[in-house]
Write a protein that holds these residues in place. Sequence first.
Motif, mmCIF file in Angstrom:
data_model
loop_
_atom_site.group_PDB
_atom_site.id
_atom_site.type_symbol
_atom_site.label_atom_id
_atom_site.label_comp_id
_atom_site.label_asym_id
_atom_site.label_seq_id
_atom_site.Cartn_x
_atom_site.Cartn_y
_atom_site.Cartn_z
ATOM 1 N N GLY A 22 0.775 -1.465 0.134
ATOM 2 C CA GLY A 22 -0.148 -0.018 0.065
ATOM 3 C C GLY A 22 0.926 1.241 -0.343
ATOM 4 O O GLY A 22 0.725 2.703 -0.869
ATOM 5 N N LEU A 23 2.384 1.621 0.726
ATOM 6 C CA LEU A 23 2.768 2.534 0.622
ATOM 7 C C LEU A 23 3.888 3.070 -0.700
ATOM 8 O O LEU A 23 3.573 3.751 -1.362
ATOM 9 N N LEU A 24 4.020 1.476 -1.337
ATOM 10 C CA LEU A 24 4.300 1.750 -2.640
ATOM 11 C C LEU A 24 3.371 2.485 -3.951
ATOM 12 O O LEU A 24 3.986 2.806 -3.786
ATOM 13 N N TRP A 25 2.199 1.922 -3.778
ATOM 14 C CA TRP A 25 1.086 2.376 -3.537
ATOM 15 C C TRP A 25 0.881 3.790 -4.194
ATOM 16 O O TRP A 25 0.632 4.931 -4.483
ATOM 17 N N LEU A 26 1.039 4.424 -2.950
ATOM 18 C CA LEU A 26 0.575 5.854 -2.396
ATOM 19 C C LEU A 26 1.596 6.856 -3.353
ATOM 20 O O LEU A 26 1.691 7.473 -3.419
ATOM 21 N N VAL A 27 3.331 5.960 -2.596
ATOM 22 C CA VAL A 27 4.109 6.754 -3.212
ATOM 23 C C VAL A 27 4.452 6.858 -5.103
ATOM 24 O O VAL A 27 4.394 8.096 -5.074
ATOM 25 N N ALA A 28 3.972 6.084 -5.184
ATOM 26 C CA ALA A 28 4.105 6.071 -7.035
ATOM 27 C C ALA A 28 2.751 7.084 -7.590
ATOM 28 O O ALA A 28 2.779 7.753 -8.147
ATOM 29 N N ALA A 29 1.722 7.392 -6.722
ATOM 30 C CA ALA A 29 0.906 7.918 -6.759
ATOM 31 C C ALA A 29 1.461 9.207 -6.395
ATOM 32 O O ALA A 29 0.555 10.241 -7.714
ATOM 33 N N ALA A 30 1.688 9.541 -5.634
ATOM 34 C CA ALA A 30 2.578 11.243 -5.692
ATOM 35 C C ALA A 30 2.927 11.253 -6.473
ATOM 36 O O ALA A 30 3.237 12.483 -6.732
ATOM 37 N N PHE A 31 4.708 10.644 -6.836
ATOM 38 C CA PHE A 31 4.995 10.643 -8.569
ATOM 39 C C PHE A 31 4.727 10.842 -9.221
ATOM 40 O O PHE A 31 4.954 11.622 -10.180
ATOM 41 N N PHE A 32 2.893 9.571 -9.245
ATOM 42 C CA PHE A 32 2.297 10.021 -11.318
ATOM 43 C C PHE A 32 2.478 11.480 -10.851
ATOM 44 O O PHE A 32 2.045 12.182 -11.964
ATOM 45 N N MET A 33 1.293 11.808 -9.999
ATOM 46 C CA MET A 33 0.534 13.310 -10.073
ATOM 47 C C MET A 33 1.595 14.526 -10.316
ATOM 48 O O MET A 33 1.254 15.189 -10.703
ATOM 49 N N GLN A 34 3.151 14.385 -9.585
ATOM 50 C CA GLN A 34 3.921 14.945 -9.994
ATOM 51 C C GLN A 34 4.458 15.098 -11.026
ATOM 52 O O GLN A 34 4.356 16.496 -11.564
ATOM 53 N N ALA A 35 4.971 14.865 -11.665
ATOM 54 C CA ALA A 35 5.233 14.061 -12.510
ATOM 55 C C ALA A 35 4.260 14.033 -14.084
ATOM 56 O O ALA A 35 4.447 15.004 -15.333
ATOM 57 N N LEU A 36 2.702 13.776 -13.966
ATOM 58 C CA LEU A 36 1.816 14.454 -14.372
ATOM 59 C C LEU A 36 1.470 15.798 -14.805
ATOM 60 O O LEU A 36 1.986 16.988 -16.141
ATOM 61 N N ASP A 37 1.481 16.502 -13.159
ATOM 62 C CA ASP A 37 1.046 18.074 -13.690
ATOM 63 C C ASP A 37 3.118 18.988 -14.146
ATOM 64 O O ASP A 37 2.601 20.100 -14.786
#
Length: 485
Positions: free
Chosen positions: A31-46
């Motif tokens: 779950g932590l991996l998914w959370l950090v991955a989602a944050a990285f995804f959001m920042q990279a997308l932006d």
Amino acid sequence: MVPDVAPLSAPDPLAGAVEAEEPTSRERYRGLLWLVAAAFFMQALDSTVVNTAVPAMAEALKVTPLGMRTALTSYVLTLAILIPASPWLCDRFGTRRVFGAAIIVFGLGSLLCGIAQTLPQLVAARVLQGVGGASLMPVGRYVLVRSIDRGEFVRAMSTVATFGLLGSVLGPLLGGALVEFTSWRLIFLINVPVAIAGVWMNRRDMPEYRLDHANRFDLVGFLLFGAASALLLTASELAGSTPVPWSRMGLCTLAALLLGAIYLWHSRRTEHPVADLALLRVRSVSVAIAGGLFTRLGISGMFLLLVLFLQVGCGWSPLAAGLMMVPQALGSIMAKWAVNRALVHYGYRRLLIGNTLIVAALLATFALLGPATPVWLIAVLTFAYGAFAGLQYTTMNTLIYVDLDIRHASMASSMASTVQYLAMSFGIALATLLMEFMLTGHAHDDYVMAFRWTVLLLALVTAGASRVFSRLRPERRPDLAAPSD
């Protein structure tokens, strides 16, 4: 941060009672991996979705496309200034609270970006985004370092980084599609539901790491560093004014250098400085930071320049220009999985020297492009450039950790992220200033010619970074437990 605090978890009453294979750390913290991955995804997308929308945003806000650089550099500079505070914030308030607050602030900044009516409003909202984004990547890295076993760390970071790269793939394409068929405002508003989901995941999956008694925050050093960085960027912005206010620009530059010198003096006399410059005595750390600085100074503005070249110079639609960014991101993803093998075969010194020169050569090759260049040829070039640039980024980011004890991982991560975003902000400013200087008019052909000369000059800056990497020991090979994002 001192790594002596374990995650809060209840003891297993059945431990030792049955012989069962214990789950790996990656499985325990899925779950932590998914959370950090989602944050990285959001920042990279932006970060990538905005580039494709720059011409449309400039038209809506009644400024020139190159005048939009403030909206880009303000976000990245805010990241660079505030990232050094993230280790202390985690020590003082805990990783779960800091990471959750970062997601909320980032989402709020995205909402305000989406409803901005003027360039100053957009810049202010981008700064707020940067306030939140400053803690996403360094805190995410730190928690993974603390939670994932060393033998599994590379795989875990590769998984997380892949989601970041996926954001880089979807960003230009999504940005182009939203601009062409809806509104550029949606490129910011799409972060809001992602942020809401991230807050929920943070409460459920983020482990709590904090110190009972945090070290005193180096407020003086933090203010000195932030002021010096802001003054340097202000000087670069003044260089793009017409006429150039040489006296104000020189004053800002001198003040920045003076504050930087004062910080060097201050950091040596402070027990817990905001950036521990003593780590620079480790050769791999100093080379990674200096080499990353000069490399990013040369290539950070390339994506914005390419979008302006395709849309303004060649008359492409936003969606077509966004599609042309996808091969670059795909090349970066493919290169990431070849990093370990390349490092084992060549070592850091040979790989970084050779790859830096290849990236510079590919950058110079973009000067051959024009409105009549076949689409497939541009796609091949962007793919190759993305692959070698991705290899460069990943290798530089792992280099800083290879000779460090895990006790210094948080500080090293903070320093690396700070220099990365600082270099990106100045790289964007340098690229746009060079193109603005080369621009003789606002016709399509003028943008094409300015683009060609700019990429040639940036290629020379990038090639110069190879001299920095020549300081590495020839025999240096990677530690497979080093972070790889």
